[in-house]
Every structure is written in structure tokens, then in C-alpha cells.
Design a protein around this motif. Structure first.
Motif: not given
Lengths: 255, 230
Positions: A219-224, A230-238
Motif C-alpha cells: 500500500i505504501a509503495v503504490f500510494g507513494g 501526481y504531485f511531482n515529489l521524490p518517490a522514496g520520500s512519499t
């Protein structure tokens, strides 16, 4: 994005499995220590223009065995050993990075993760090594569980605890090395530990904890990844923040 | 009839940080023994146990352990698991024992109804019984327990010692039990071993009534308080 999803799925299945054993053995900080030591492998890879990924597995595995050897000698406490290795590894890595010409984009990929730039070749490498790690956990499940849960009891019962500890140390090292391209060296410990901690709060057995930790990590990986896309953020952090949100929800539900 | 010697320690010495912990300790444990080991803190009891278990190596002397089937229930064995979701059956399954043996071990330790419960949700006394059930599954001939009833209430203590007596008498398990609860030891075990770096006494538990022996072991005035006065 497809490669990111595949790599994320593999790591979401692998990292929390190892994370549960790490928590059971009460060595949660080893993943962070090995992640910092992984930077040595990355730096050597960048200097020698070899595949950092494979050099990192070698460096972290050697470090994990050394940490385990020092731990088993019981002359220095576990947290002190990790406190020696973590800054030591980082210091060596920074010197090597400096010798290689300083920081560059490649290094940032490993520091903060770069799941969206993972190649097909890397997917194959991650998949094969993850299958080996999961296979070894399945084969030695009872022995690893006994040894991690009660090392003295397992040794007295005749289990080869020394070799089981080395095996687990190398499995942790390989998992850290595989995960660092996903969330980055600085956050790799979080992906291993946070879903496992969340699962342990609700699980009614260790097997259930393994199951729920993988679900939470997925869930964390897919949600992140979605949030990053969509928000152009670093994936590791999300991904890590999503893990923390799950932990908060699980804790709130319990309270 | 000669009894089978399971443990034969001769002139064992052990030092830690140049401090002598065990000073030429010799001890024999025969099959069927039920031994209570007492002594002051730092007197070397746990060190001696760990040498018997093979977890520590003596600096000098000879440790002959005839039975390789030893099981160990550590001090506060269950306490440290308070956060972890390990169920009772998982603790037992990790030995690799067959299902029929697990059912039997649960029945002997009166834990059949707790099989699916988490270890962290059980009382301290019940947790110790889980570890004894695990010991049974390793086909142990010798059971070694380090301070097993610390933090256990009176009723659970009685049940615990009933279980140990049953295992000793009916299941032929030799038992070595370290405890600070001298009154309990005097009441429950057949033999005592008194250790204060040296072996002070090894013989019948009735000797604990002797104030001079207690003074020799602990170095200060000690008096046995009958257990029911607690």
C-alpha cells in the motif's frame, strides 16, 4: 512507471519480510548502518565505472558479517558496534566520493532513491536476488525464527546459531542493497522497519505479522508512487511517509 | 544400582575481567536429580549454568556433559518479548517438532487452551510454562532454569513447581534450578548446590535449615522464612 511499479512490488514483498526478523532480533538500526555502508559500494562503483549495485551487495555483505562477528564476541554492545560502523562507513564513502570528483546525479539516485529511472536490467537483477533471499527465508524459516527469537535457547537446542546469524546478516545486507534504488540509502531502513512495526501491532502471530507487513508495504509503495507521480515529489520520500501514515492509522485504531 | 552421571564438572575455574567468578568448582549431576542452586549475586551461578550449557568455556578444569539433550529456560525468558507477536504454537513449532508432540507438550504444561494466544498476552508464569513445553519438545534429558519464578504470583508458583515435580518424577527429567527464593528451594527440591565462587555445599535440601550454612554462602545473616508466611 511500469518498471517502478514492478520494482516497488518486489521490494515491498522483500523488505518487510527481513524487517520482521530484524525487529525480532532487536537490531532495527542495522538496516540504517548497512545503508550508510552501502554508499561505499556506490562510490567504488562510480570510481571504477562498474555496476554500483553489485559492488554494494559485496560491501554491505562483508560489513554485515563483520558486525555480526563483533556482536557474537560480546565485547562491545550491539548499539555501540553500529555507532562505530555507521559514521565510519559514511566517512569512507564521502572520501571515495570526493576522490571520484564529488557529488553527481548518479550518487543522488542512490542517496534519495530513483525508482522511476530503474532499467529493465535492474528489474531482472532485483527480481532474481529477491527470489533467492525469499527462498532462503522459506527454507530456513523455523531455524531463523528460533535463532532470532531466542539465540541462547536455539544454541542450546543444537542449532548452528553462528551460521544462522551470518545468513541473516547477509540477507539483510542484500535486501538493503536492493532497496536503496527504490527509496534511497537514507530511507531504506524505514521501508524495512515501519511496515513491520505497524504489522506487529495488529498481528496475532509472527506469520500474520509477515503477511500484514507486506500488505502495508505494498500500500505504501503504490500510494507513494501515485503521490510522487501526481504531485511531482521524490518517490522514496512519499513511500516512507505513506508507511508512517499507515503506522499512525494502525496505532489510532488500536487506541 | 549406579545412577547415570549426566554432568561431571571437575575443578572448573572462570574469570571475567581478571575477577575470579568460579574457583575450582566440581559438581556431579545424576539422572533424575532435582537440584536447586543458590548463592549471592555475582556468586557464579549463572556462569556455571552457561558453562554446563556450552555457552561459556571454562578457563580451566574439565566439563563432561554426557547428555547432549539439555534445554534452557533463561531468566525473564518471556519478558523481553512484550512487543512481538509470537504465538504459543509458533514458539513450539520453531523446534521442528511434530504436531502430535506439540499437542502432548501443551497438555503436560496445561497450556492446550492457550495454543493460539500471543506469548505477550500471557502471564509470566504461563510464559515460563511455554518455554518448558518447548524444552520438552527438544527431547531434553536435563532442564536448566535460571530464576524462573521471579515476578510470578504465589498460586502460579505452586502450579509451576507442581509441573517441575511431575516432569522430574513422571517424565524422568533431571532439573537444575537457580533461584534466590531460598525458602521455596528448601521446600520444593531434593538437593541443593550452594555456590559463592566456590562450591560451598552439595547435598540434601534440608541443610538449608542450618543458619551457619546460609551465612557461609551469603556472607551475612540469613534466615529461612517458611513459604506460607509470604
Amino acid at each position: 512507471m511500469t518498471n517502478a511499479m514492478i520494482a516497488g512490488t518486489i521490494i515491498a514483498c522483500l523488505a518487510p519480510l527481513i524487517g520482521n526478523f530484524v525487529l525480532l532480533k532487536r537490531i532495527a538500526l542495522i538496516s540504517d548502518t548497512l545503508a550508510h555502508l552501502a554508499l561505499i559500494g556506490v562510490a567504488i562503483g562510480l570510481i571504477t565505472h562498474t555496476q554500483p549495485f553489485l559492488v554494494t551487495i559485496l560491501v554491505t555483505s562483508i560489513a554485515a558479517i563483520l558486525i555480526e562477528k563483533m556482536r557474537s564476541q560480546k565485547k562491545i554492545s550491539e548499539d555501540t558496534i553500529l555507532a562505530l560502523f555507521l559514521p565510519g562507513g559514511l566517512a569512507i564513502a564521502l572520501i571515495l566520493v570526493s576522490l571520484s570528483g564529488g557529488l553527481n546525479a548518479n550518487l543522488f539516485d542512490y542517496l534519495f532513491g530513483s525508482i522511476t529511472t530503474i532499467s529493465n536490467a535492474e528489474i531482472y537483477q532485483i527480481a532474481i536476488l529477491a527470489m533467492i533471499v525469499i527462498g532462503l527465508i522459506a527454507i530456513f524459516y523455523k531455524q531463523l525464527l528460533f535463532s532470532s527469537f531466542d539465540e541462547e535457547g536455539a544454541k542450546v537446542a543444537g542449532l548452528p546459531t553462528k551460521w544462522l546469524n551470518y545468513l541473516l546478516a547477509v540477507l539483510i545486507a542484500v535486501t538493503v542493497s536492493l532497496s536503496m534504488r527504490i527509496v534511497g540509502v537514507l530511507l531504506v531502513g524505514a521501508l524495512m522497519v515501519i511496515p513491520s512495526v505497524s504489522a506487529m501491532r495488529i498481528a496475532q502471530s509472527f506469520k500474520a505479522s509477515l503477511f500484514w507487513s507486506v500488505i502495508f508495504a505494498l500500500i505504501a509503495v503504490f500510494g507513494g508512487l501515485m503521490a510522487a507521480f501526481y504531485f511531482n515529489l521524490p518517490a522514496g520520500s512519499t513511500i516512507v511517509l505513506m508507511s508512517l501514515v499507515i503506522f499512525a492509522l494502525v496505532t489510532a485504531r488500536q487506541n | 544400582m549406579t545412577q547415570k552421571t549426566l554432568i561431571n564438572l571437575q575443578e572448573i575455574c572462570f574469570a571475567y575481567n581478571q575477577e575470579l567468578i568460579l574457583d575450582h568448582v566440581s559438581l556431579r549431576v545424576e539422572k533424575g536429580d532435582f537440584i536447586g542452586m543458590i548463592g549471592p549475586n555475582g556468586g557464579g551461578k549463572t556462569t556455571l549454568l552457561k558453562i554446563i550449557l556450552g555457552l561459556l568455556k571454562a578457563d580451566s578444569g574439565h566439563a563432561e556433559i554426557q547428555s547432549k539433550k539439555i534445554a534452557y529456560v533463561a531468566q525473564h525468558a518471556g519478558y523481553k518479548q512484550h512487543f512481538l507477536p509470537i504465538s504459543v504454537e509458533e514458539v513450539l513449532q520453531m523446534t521442528g517438532a511434530k504436531e502430535s508432540a506439540i499437542i502432548q507438550a501443551l497438555a503436560i504444561t496445561n497450556l492446550s487452551e492457550k495454543r493460539e494466544r500471543l506469548l505477550r498476552d500471557l502471564s509470566v508464569g504461563q510464559q515460563q510454562r511455554v518455554f518448558i513445553a518447548r524444552a520438552l519438545l527438544t527431547q531434553a534429558e536435563i532442564l536448566i532454569l535460571d530464576e524462573p519464578t521471579v515476578g510470578v504470583d504465589q498460586q502460579a508458583q505452586n502450579q509451576f513447581y507442581d509441573l517441575l515435580r511431575d516432569l522430574n518424577q513422571n517424565h524422568k527429567l533431571s532439573i537444575i534450578l537457580v533461584s534466590h527464593e531460598i525458602d521455596l528451594i528448601a521446600k520444593e527440591v531434593k538437593q541443593i548446590v550452594c555456590i559463592n565462587k566456590k562450591l560451598i555445599y552439595h547435598g540434601q535440601a534440608a541443610a538449608l535449615q542450618d543458619k551457619k550454612l546460609l551465612q557461609k554462602v551469603f556472607g551475612t545473616h540469613q534466615q529461612l522464612i517458611p513459604h506460607h508466611q509470604h
